[in-house]
Every structure is written in C-alpha cells, then in structure tokens.
Design a protein around this motif. Structure first.
Motif, PDB file in Angstrom:
ATOM      1  N   PHE A  73      -2.324  47.391 -69.331  1.00 24.25           N
ATOM      2  CA  PHE A  73      -1.016  47.461 -68.677  1.00 24.25           C
ATOM      3  C   PHE A  73      -0.776  48.822 -68.024  1.00 24.25           C
ATOM      4  O   PHE A  73       0.306  49.034 -67.469  1.00 24.25           O
ATOM      5  CB  PHE A  73       0.092  47.190 -69.704  1.00 24.25           C
ATOM      6  CG  PHE A  73       0.030  45.814 -70.297  1.00 24.25           C
ATOM      7  CD1 PHE A  73       0.619  44.739 -69.637  1.00 24.25           C
ATOM      8  CD2 PHE A  73      -0.620  45.590 -71.488  1.00 24.25           C
ATOM      9  CE1 PHE A  73       0.559  43.471 -70.186  1.00 24.25           C
ATOM     10  CE2 PHE A  73      -0.678  44.323 -72.038  1.00 24.25           C
ATOM     11  CZ  PHE A  73      -0.094  43.250 -71.382  1.00 24.25           C
ATOM     12  N   LEU A  74      -1.736  49.730 -68.091  1.00 20.90           N
ATOM     13  CA  LEU A  74      -1.594  51.061 -67.517  1.00 20.90           C
ATOM     14  C   LEU A  74      -2.448  51.191 -66.267  1.00 20.90           C
ATOM     15  O   LEU A  74      -3.489  50.551 -66.131  1.00 20.90           O
ATOM     16  CB  LEU A  74      -2.016  52.131 -68.530  1.00 20.90           C
ATOM     17  CG  LEU A  74      -1.297  52.126 -69.889  1.00 20.90           C
ATOM     18  CD1 LEU A  74      -1.880  53.201 -70.793  1.00 20.90           C
ATOM     19  CD2 LEU A  74       0.193  52.320 -69.706  1.00 20.90           C
ATOM     20  N   ASN A  75      -2.013  52.053 -65.350  1.00 20.67           N
ATOM     21  CA  ASN A  75      -2.816  52.309 -64.160  1.00 20.67           C
ATOM     22  C   ASN A  75      -3.826  53.411 -64.441  1.00 20.67           C
ATOM     23  O   ASN A  75      -3.837  54.010 -65.526  1.00 20.67           O
ATOM     24  CB  ASN A  75      -1.919  52.661 -62.971  1.00 20.67           C
ATOM     25  CG  ASN A  75      -1.032  53.870 -63.256  1.00 20.67           C
ATOM     26  OD1 ASN A  75      -1.443  54.808 -63.925  1.00 20.67           O
ATOM     27  ND2 ASN A  75       0.213  53.827 -62.769  1.00 20.67           N
ATOM     28  N   GLU A  76      -4.674  53.699 -63.439  1.00 20.85           N
ATOM     29  CA  GLU A  76      -5.755  54.650 -63.635  1.00 20.85           C
ATOM     30  C   GLU A  76      -5.227  56.062 -63.889  1.00 20.85           C
ATOM     31  O   GLU A  76      -5.759  56.803 -64.732  1.00 20.85           O
ATOM     32  CB  GLU A  76      -6.674  54.657 -62.413  1.00 20.85           C
ATOM     33  CG  GLU A  76      -7.917  55.538 -62.551  1.00 20.85           C
ATOM     34  CD  GLU A  76      -8.849  55.052 -63.651  1.00 20.85           C
ATOM     35  OE1 GLU A  76      -9.601  55.896 -64.204  1.00 20.85           O
ATOM     36  OE2 GLU A  76      -8.818  53.837 -63.962  1.00 20.85           O
ATOM     37  N   ALA A  77      -4.167  56.452 -63.177  1.00 19.79           N
ATOM     38  CA  ALA A  77      -3.606  57.790 -63.353  1.00 19.79           C
ATOM     39  C   ALA A  77      -3.051  57.974 -64.755  1.00 19.79           C
ATOM     40  O   ALA A  77      -3.203  59.043 -65.366  1.00 19.79           O
ATOM     41  CB  ALA A  77      -2.514  58.047 -62.314  1.00 19.79           C
ATOM     42  N   GLN A  78      -2.406  56.897 -65.289  1.00 23.01           N
ATOM     43  CA  GLN A  78      -1.869  56.979 -66.642  1.00 23.01           C
ATOM     44  C   GLN A  78      -2.981  57.066 -67.686  1.00 23.01           C
ATOM     45  O   GLN A  78      -2.863  57.791 -68.681  1.00 23.01           O
ATOM     46  CB  GLN A  78      -0.973  55.767 -66.917  1.00 23.01           C
ATOM     47  CG  GLN A  78       0.297  55.748 -66.082  1.00 23.01           C
ATOM     48  CD  GLN A  78       1.025  54.424 -66.162  1.00 23.01           C
ATOM     49  OE1 GLN A  78       0.451  53.396 -66.568  1.00 23.01           O
ATOM     50  NE2 GLN A  78       2.286  54.412 -65.759  1.00 23.01           N
ATOM     51  N   ARG A  79      -4.072  56.352 -67.441  1.00 25.69           N
ATOM     52  CA  ARG A  79      -5.181  56.400 -68.397  1.00 25.69           C
ATOM     53  C   ARG A  79      -5.906  57.747 -68.369  1.00 25.69           C
ATOM     54  O   ARG A  79      -6.541  58.134 -69.356  1.00 25.69           O
ATOM     55  CB  ARG A  79      -6.189  55.275 -68.095  1.00 25.69           C
ATOM     56  CG  ARG A  79      -5.681  53.893 -68.471  1.00 25.69           C
ATOM     57  CD  ARG A  79      -6.810  52.891 -68.453  1.00 25.69           C
ATOM     58  NE  ARG A  79      -7.271  52.597 -67.104  1.00 25.69           N
ATOM     59  CZ  ARG A  79      -6.821  51.601 -66.349  1.00 25.69           C
ATOM     60  NH1 ARG A  79      -5.894  50.786 -66.834  1.00 25.69           N
ATOM     61  NH2 ARG A  79      -7.280  51.402 -65.146  1.00 25.69           N
TER      62      ARG A  79
ATOM     63  N   LEU B  61      -0.638  59.759 -72.868  1.00 28.10           N
ATOM     64  CA  LEU B  61      -1.343  58.487 -73.019  1.00 28.10           C
ATOM     65  C   LEU B  61      -0.944  57.796 -74.322  1.00 28.10           C
ATOM     66  O   LEU B  61      -0.772  56.568 -74.376  1.00 28.10           O
ATOM     67  CB  LEU B  61      -2.860  58.722 -72.971  1.00 28.10           C
ATOM     68  CG  LEU B  61      -3.745  57.488 -73.117  1.00 28.10           C
ATOM     69  CD1 LEU B  61      -3.463  56.472 -72.007  1.00 28.10           C
ATOM     70  CD2 LEU B  61      -5.221  57.877 -73.116  1.00 28.10           C
ATOM     71  N   THR B  62      -0.760  58.565 -75.390  1.00 30.71           N
ATOM     72  CA  THR B  62      -0.328  57.994 -76.670  1.00 30.71           C
ATOM     73  C   THR B  62       1.059  57.367 -76.543  1.00 30.71           C
ATOM     74  O   THR B  62       1.315  56.256 -77.065  1.00 30.71           O
ATOM     75  CB  THR B  62      -0.339  59.088 -77.752  1.00 30.71           C
ATOM     76  OG1 THR B  62      -1.660  59.623 -77.865  1.00 30.71           O
ATOM     77  CG2 THR B  62       0.097  58.527 -79.095  1.00 30.71           C
ATOM     78  N   ARG B  63       1.978  58.041 -75.879  1.00 29.68           N
ATOM     79  CA  ARG B  63       3.330  57.492 -75.679  1.00 29.68           C
ATOM     80  C   ARG B  63       3.293  56.233 -74.835  1.00 29.68           C
ATOM     81  O   ARG B  63       3.999  55.258 -75.106  1.00 29.68           O
ATOM     82  CB  ARG B  63       4.220  58.547 -75.035  1.00 29.68           C
ATOM     83  CG  ARG B  63       4.482  59.746 -75.948  1.00 29.68           C
ATOM     84  CD  ARG B  63       5.241  60.841 -75.244  1.00 29.68           C
ATOM     85  NE  ARG B  63       6.570  60.373 -74.831  1.00 29.68           N
ATOM     86  CZ  ARG B  63       7.390  61.074 -74.046  1.00 29.68           C
ATOM     87  NH1 ARG B  63       6.997  62.255 -73.560  1.00 29.68           N
ATOM     88  NH2 ARG B  63       8.581  60.600 -73.726  1.00 29.68           N
ATOM     89  N   TYR B  64       2.463  56.243 -73.801  1.00 31.99           N
ATOM     90  CA  TYR B  64       2.314  55.013 -72.990  1.00 31.99           C
ATOM     91  C   TYR B  64       1.823  53.861 -73.866  1.00 31.99           C
ATOM     92  O   TYR B  64       2.325  52.728 -73.775  1.00 31.99           O
ATOM     93  CB  TYR B  64       1.315  55.257 -71.861  1.00 31.99           C
ATOM     94  CG  TYR B  64       1.913  55.891 -70.613  1.00 31.99           C
ATOM     95  CD1 TYR B  64       2.919  55.247 -69.899  1.00 31.99           C
ATOM     96  CD2 TYR B  64       1.446  57.118 -70.144  1.00 31.99           C
ATOM     97  CE1 TYR B  64       3.453  55.832 -68.762  1.00 31.99           C
ATOM     98  CE2 TYR B  64       1.984  57.705 -68.998  1.00 31.99           C
ATOM     99  CZ  TYR B  64       2.979  57.054 -68.315  1.00 31.99           C
ATOM    100  OH  TYR B  64       3.508  57.613 -67.188  1.00 31.99           O
ATOM    101  N   ARG B  65       0.850  54.129 -74.691  1.00 29.16           N
ATOM    102  CA  ARG B  65       0.290  53.057 -75.521  1.00 29.16           C
ATOM    103  C   ARG B  65       1.309  52.554 -76.558  1.00 29.16           C
ATOM    104  O   ARG B  65       1.356  51.358 -76.863  1.00 29.16           O
ATOM    105  CB  ARG B  65      -0.966  53.568 -76.217  1.00 29.16           C
ATOM    106  CG  ARG B  65      -2.143  53.739 -75.264  1.00 29.16           C
ATOM    107  CD  ARG B  65      -3.327  54.402 -75.939  1.00 29.16           C
ATOM    108  NE  ARG B  65      -4.495  54.456 -75.048  1.00 29.16           N
ATOM    109  CZ  ARG B  65      -5.615  55.097 -75.319  1.00 29.16           C
ATOM    110  NH1 ARG B  65      -5.729  55.751 -76.488  1.00 29.16           N
ATOM    111  NH2 ARG B  65      -6.624  55.091 -74.476  1.00 29.16           N
ATOM    112  N   ILE B  66       2.141  53.476 -77.109  1.00 29.46           N
ATOM    113  CA  ILE B  66       3.177  53.043 -78.052  1.00 29.46           C
ATOM    114  C   ILE B  66       4.176  52.137 -77.360  1.00 29.46           C
ATOM    115  O   ILE B  66       4.597  51.099 -77.905  1.00 29.46           O
ATOM    116  CB  ILE B  66       3.876  54.275 -78.669  1.00 29.46           C
ATOM    117  CG1 ILE B  66       2.907  55.030 -79.580  1.00 29.46           C
ATOM    118  CG2 ILE B  66       5.114  53.858 -79.434  1.00 29.46           C
ATOM    119  CD1 ILE B  66       3.479  56.314 -80.133  1.00 29.46           C
TER     120      ILE B  66
ATOM    121  N   SER C  97       5.747  57.166 -63.520  1.00 25.33           N
ATOM    122  CA  SER C  97       4.963  58.387 -63.710  1.00 25.33           C
ATOM    123  C   SER C  97       5.233  59.027 -65.064  1.00 25.33           C
ATOM    124  O   SER C  97       4.629  60.036 -65.400  1.00 25.33           O
ATOM    125  CB  SER C  97       5.280  59.393 -62.599  1.00 25.33           C
ATOM    126  OG  SER C  97       6.661  59.727 -62.617  1.00 25.33           O
ATOM    127  N   SER C  98       6.166  58.445 -65.851  1.00 30.55           N
ATOM    128  CA  SER C  98       6.513  58.956 -67.166  1.00 30.55           C
ATOM    129  C   SER C  98       6.879  57.785 -68.065  1.00 30.55           C
ATOM    130  O   SER C  98       7.494  56.796 -67.603  1.00 30.55           O
ATOM    131  CB  SER C  98       7.685  59.946 -67.057  1.00 30.55           C
ATOM    132  OG  SER C  98       8.141  60.305 -68.348  1.00 30.55           O
TER     133      SER C  98
END
Length: 607
Positions: A4-10, A17-22, A72-73
């Motif tokens: 569910f994340l884009n390349e820039a986020q990964r 990255l941890t917050r995105y995954r949570i 972006s956040s």
C-alpha cells in the motif's frame, strides 16, 4: 504492508517507514473489522444508526489507504484513522448504552495507536478525549453519577470510569516516557555512531594518506582491510591485485615468501615479527621493512594480525653510500697515514743524505788533490836510477831532494788517510741511519691490519725517530715519562699512524709558537679497568675554546696548508681499536694535550 506504499515511502527514513506500516496494519485490520461489523449489523432489527456507523467506517478506512499512498507524511492518514476509530467507538457505545465501554481495552488501544501514528501531542489529544469520554460523556448518557453501582454488581460505576481514565492517561504517559527514552538512546546512539564514523573516517584518511603499507588479516590469513599503498605495492611486486576476503598469501606471494606461514603463526601467538625484504622491481630493487603485529580484543585474545610495511630503499642506499664512504675514508686514512710516515721517513733520509753528500764530496776533493801521484813519480825516478841509486841520492841534485820529498808526501798522505777515514766513518754512520729508518718503516708496514703484541715505549721511540731530525733542528726538548705497563694487543700500524700524526701536529704547534723553551712530553700511564693512556703534550700555540669541540671534525683545520683530515682519521682509527682520542687545551698560547685511551684487552672491550 509495503504493497500500500509507494516507492518514495518505502525508501524513506526507518522511523517514517515504521509509522507508515503501523498506519497500514491498523487501517487494514480496522477495515476488515468494519466489514465484519457491517455484515453483522444487517441482521439486527434496529440497524439504522449502526449501519451508518459501519458504512462510515468502511469508507473512512478505504479513504485512509488511498490518502496514505499519495501522502508525503503518515500524519494525515493516521489522523483520519484515529478519528474514525475513536468516533465510531464512542458513538456506538453511547448508542448501545454500554456502561462498561469505558473500561474496555479498546479505549486504551486508541490513545496508544494515536501516539505511535501521530506522535506524543496527537496521542495526548486522543488520550484526553477518551478520558473525557470515560468520566463525562458516558456518565451523562447514563444519567448516573454514583461512586459505586447500586446493586454492587454490573452497571455504571464512576470509580471504574475514573480508573479507566487514569489508565488511559497513564498509557499515554508511559508511552511518552518510553518514546523519550528511546529518542534519547537513539540520539546518543547516533552521536556515538557519528563520533565513531568521524574517528573511522579520520583513521581511514590517516591510513590512506601514508605511503607505508597497512593491512589487517584474520586468523586464517584472509585480507580484512588494506590501504592504497598496500594495493599499489602488491600489484607492483606480484603482478596481481589483493582482494578483501581472499588470502593474502596467493600463489605468487607464497612462492616468493615460503617463510610467511611461520612468521604469521608466530604473530598469532603474540610475537611481533620484523623482517626486511628486497624485491626486484624493473631494472632496480626495492627494499621493504615488514612487521607483523598481533591484534587483540578486550580480553587480550589474538583476533588477527596487522601487517605494516615501509619502503627503506632510500635508507639502504644511504647506508650503502655511507659504508662506501666509510671504506673510502679508511682507505684515505690509511694512505694519509702512510704519506705522513713516508714524509717522516723521507725527511730523515733527506737530512741524512745531505750529510752523506757532503762527506762524499769532501772525500772526492781530497782524492783529486792527493799527493799519491807525486810518490808514484818519485818511485819511478828511483827505479830509473836503480843501478847507481846511491850515487843518485848523494851526488845528483834531484836525488838529494828525493828523501825529503818522500817524507813530506808520506806525511800528507797519512793526514789525507786520517781525514778520509773519518769522513768514511761518518758516511757509514749516516748510511746505517738511513738503513735503520727504512727498515723500521718496512717493519711497521709489514703488519698493517694485524693485531699483535706491541711494546708501547718502543713504538713511541719509533715514532719519535721519524721526527728526530726536525726536533733537533727546532731545538725541541723531548721528555719521556713512561710508566711500567704491559705490552698491548693492538694494530701496530694504526697506532703508529696516530702517534706520527700527533707528533707532526705538535711540531707545527711548537714551530708557530713564540716559546723560547719548546717542550714535547710523551707520557704512558695505566688507568683503572685495564686501560692504558698515551699522552702527547706540547707547550705550543694551543687551541682556542671555540675550536676545541670541532678539532676532530672532518675538513676542519687551523693550518694554512692543512687538509683537516689527519685528526679525524686518527679519531676513527682509535675507535676501531676500541679506544678513543681526545684533546684538552687551556686556551690559545697555552699548549695542548692529546690523549689516546686504549683497552689492554680489545676482545673484552668489544664484548
């Protein structure tokens, strides 16, 4: 979750990255629960409000995933997630009139999730919201504010809600403390890593900037690290590159250094090994000084070996040039000593030859003016008058003069004989002196470089004999102060060379001096610790204090025609005999004393 994340986020920072995954994990799990809740609500008789809540949650969670991929956040999608979760939980519990909802674990998980997704401030907002829900909203909806439930069992209990609110705030507080401690630890770790990185960078720059070879090996001999100098020299010498992770002793290295395994094993045992190697490089050779040093850990156990190498080609060449210069210096010293002795020999022989020449000239002149021819003519005259010799001697006028003439000539011949005999004795004495000087030189020259037992008084007298004529002409008084000392094991020629040089310098010093009473003192004394001392002292012009420290330096001289080599060569010769040559002088015009200190046993002194 990264789907569910884009390349820039990964590719972002690890904490982001941890917050995105949570957010992804919480949203997907809540979306699944919302769908399950939607299906469950469809079977209820009263489903109007709950159905709207379920549909709202499904839409909100789906929108969260959509926004998350474009954001972006993680703050925006996380805020939507937490708001939806809190709103749906509070609304459903109030609608269902659930008195125990405030004490449910979900009321604690919502602030905890918001803390990790939105940070400490965002988590505090939701923690306060859930606490107000527990102690204000839920009691208002129930209309009861009793401290304990009326039946002592289930039902609204303000104390339970207060406890739940306190737990919610405590969860936030503990999370905040944990977060601060983690941030401090991470900051400290980053600072430590930054310091270590700076130190490593400095160390790397230091190792790379040196021209010396630096590399490290593991216990199996594999290359761990290597600087550019190592790579350059390895490729230059062995024609191949050394690679990290591979054994240093590759085929060509092993062929060139069969001793390396033994040296490496010694280094692993804690011994520092140092070797010097010479490699052919093109048309020349390169000399490297290599050292193997063990690497140890905190417990002192050897964990590897560090190899250091330094190019000492220039030093070896300098040492070779110095050795050649030293050999040249010794040869020049030997020749200078031979020339000094030869000068003394020629000087004495030349002065003696003058006397020989005078004596020979005088004998020749006496022979040319001899009256022997008159006696021959008188004898021939007597022979002519042999038949009437008596009459000739008595009556003839010439015959009567002949006896008186023979008597006069005989007296003159006798005088000439005595004079020529004295001159011949002087001539023989001078020739014997020449033979003695030449024989002495031959005797000393025969033992050049050979250590033998030498009687010092005799050697000093031999050195004096080479300058005897000069000392007599300059009216130099020679004093001999010889103590009773044993014979010395020494190189006769070297010691004679030093003595002749010192006597020659003393003669020059006395010649330039204005002293009316010129004195030269030769002294032999025995010193403690089985050493002998020879002193050559004069009352000549002396040595000034500023020149005294430089008197034995090569090229230094105070003579107008000096070459500054004699004393320097003499000092080197004294050192080669395990002794020393020093000088003392009270100052200009007060004479000087040169001291030769020698061991009685050179072998013991050498040890």
């Amino acid at each position: 979750m990264d789907f569910f994340l884009n390349e820039a986020q990964r590719q972002g920072r690890p904490d982001e990255l941890t917050r995105y995954r949570i957010v992804v994990a919480a949203t997907v799990s809540q979306l699944a629960m919302a769908l399950f809740f939607l299906i469950s609500v469809l079977s209820l008789p009263r489903k109007g409000f709950l159905l709207g809540v379920a549909i709202f949650c499904v839409v909100a969670y789906t929108l969260t995933l959509v926004l998350l991929r474009r954001s972006s956040s993680p703050f925006g999608p996380g805020l939507l997630l937490c708001s939806t979760l809190a709103g749906a939980y509070i609304g459903s519990s109030l609608y269902l009139n659930n008195a125990m909802a405030a004490t449910h674990v979900a009321s604690t998980l919502i602030p905890l999730l918001s803390f990790f997704v939105l940070g400490s401030r965002g988590g505090l907002v939701f923690a306060v919201l859930m606490a107000l829900y527990a102690i204000v909203l839920l009691p208002l909806s129930q209309g009861q504010f009793t401290l304990w439930s009326a039946n002592g069992g289930s039902g609204l209990s303000l104390s339970g809600n207060v406890f739940a609110a306190v737990c919610i705030v405590c969860v936030w507080g503990l999370s905040y403390m944990h977060s601060r401690a983690r941030d401090n630890a991470q900051a400290e770790l980053e600072r430590t890593l930054r310091i270590l990185g700076d130190n490593e960078r400095k160390l790397t720059n230091l190792v790379e900037s040196t021209d010396d070879i630096v590399c490290s090996l593991d216990p199996q001999g594999r290359l761990l690290t290597a600087n550019s100098a190592h790579r350059r020299w390895y490729s230059r010498i062995f024609g191949q590159e050394s690679r990290v992770g591979e054994p240093l002793a590759l085929e060509r290295f092993a062929e060139r250094h069969p001793e390396f395994p033994d040296n490496f094993a010694r280094a692993l045992q804690g011994e520092r090994v140092r070797v010097e190697l010479v490699y052919p490089v093109g048309d020349t050779t390169a000399a490297l000084e290599m050292s193997l040093t063990p690497m140890t850990d905190a417990q002192g156990q050897v964990t590897g070996v560090t190899l250091f190498g330094r190019d000492v080609t220039a030093r070896r060449q300098a040492e070779a040039r110095l050795g050649e210069l030293h050999r040249t210096l010794l040869e020049t010293s030997r020749k200078a000593g031979m020339a000094e002795i030869a000068t003394g020999v020629l000087h004495n022989v030349g002065n003696t030859l003058n006397s020989v020449n005078v004596s020979a000239t005088l004998v020749a002149e006496r022979l040319r003016g001899s009256r022997v021819q008159g006696m021959v003519r008188a004898t021939e005259l007597m022979n002519q008058h042999a038949p009437d010799l008596g009459t000739f001697l008595t009556r003839d006028e010439r015959g009567r003069l002949l006896p008186e003439y023979l008597l006069s000539v005989s007296r003159q011949v006798a005088e000439e004989q005595a004079t020529m005999l004295a001159e011949m004795q002087s001539l023989t004495k001078n020739v014997d002196h020449i033979k003695s000087v030449v024989s002495m030189q031959q005797e000393h020259a025969r033992f050049v470089g050979v250590t033998e037992r030498v009687a010092l008084p005799e050697l000093l007298d031999d050195a004096l004999r080479l300058h005897a004529t000069s000392f007599e002409q300059l009216e130099i008084q020679v004093r001999r102060e010889y103590a009773s000392v044993p014979d010395l094991m020494v190189d006769r020629h070297k010691l004679l060379q030093i003595l002749v040089n010192l006597l020659s310098n003393a003669r020059h010093a006395l010649l330039e001096s204005q002293q009316p009473n010129k004195q030269l003192t030769l002294r032999i004394t025995r010193q403690p610790e089985d050493r002998l001392r020879l002193e050559v002292s004069d009352n000549g012009i002396g040595i000034s204090p500023e020149n005294l420290p430089r008197i034995f330096s090569q090229g230094f001289t105070t003579k107008k025609r000096g070459h500054g080599f004699g004393l320097h060569a003499s000092a080197l010769a004294a050192i080669e005999m395990k002794g020393s040559l020093t000088c003392t002088s009270p100052g200009r015009g007060h004479g000087a004393t040169f001291i030769i200190d020698l061991p009685l046993n050179p072998e013991q002194a050498r040890a």
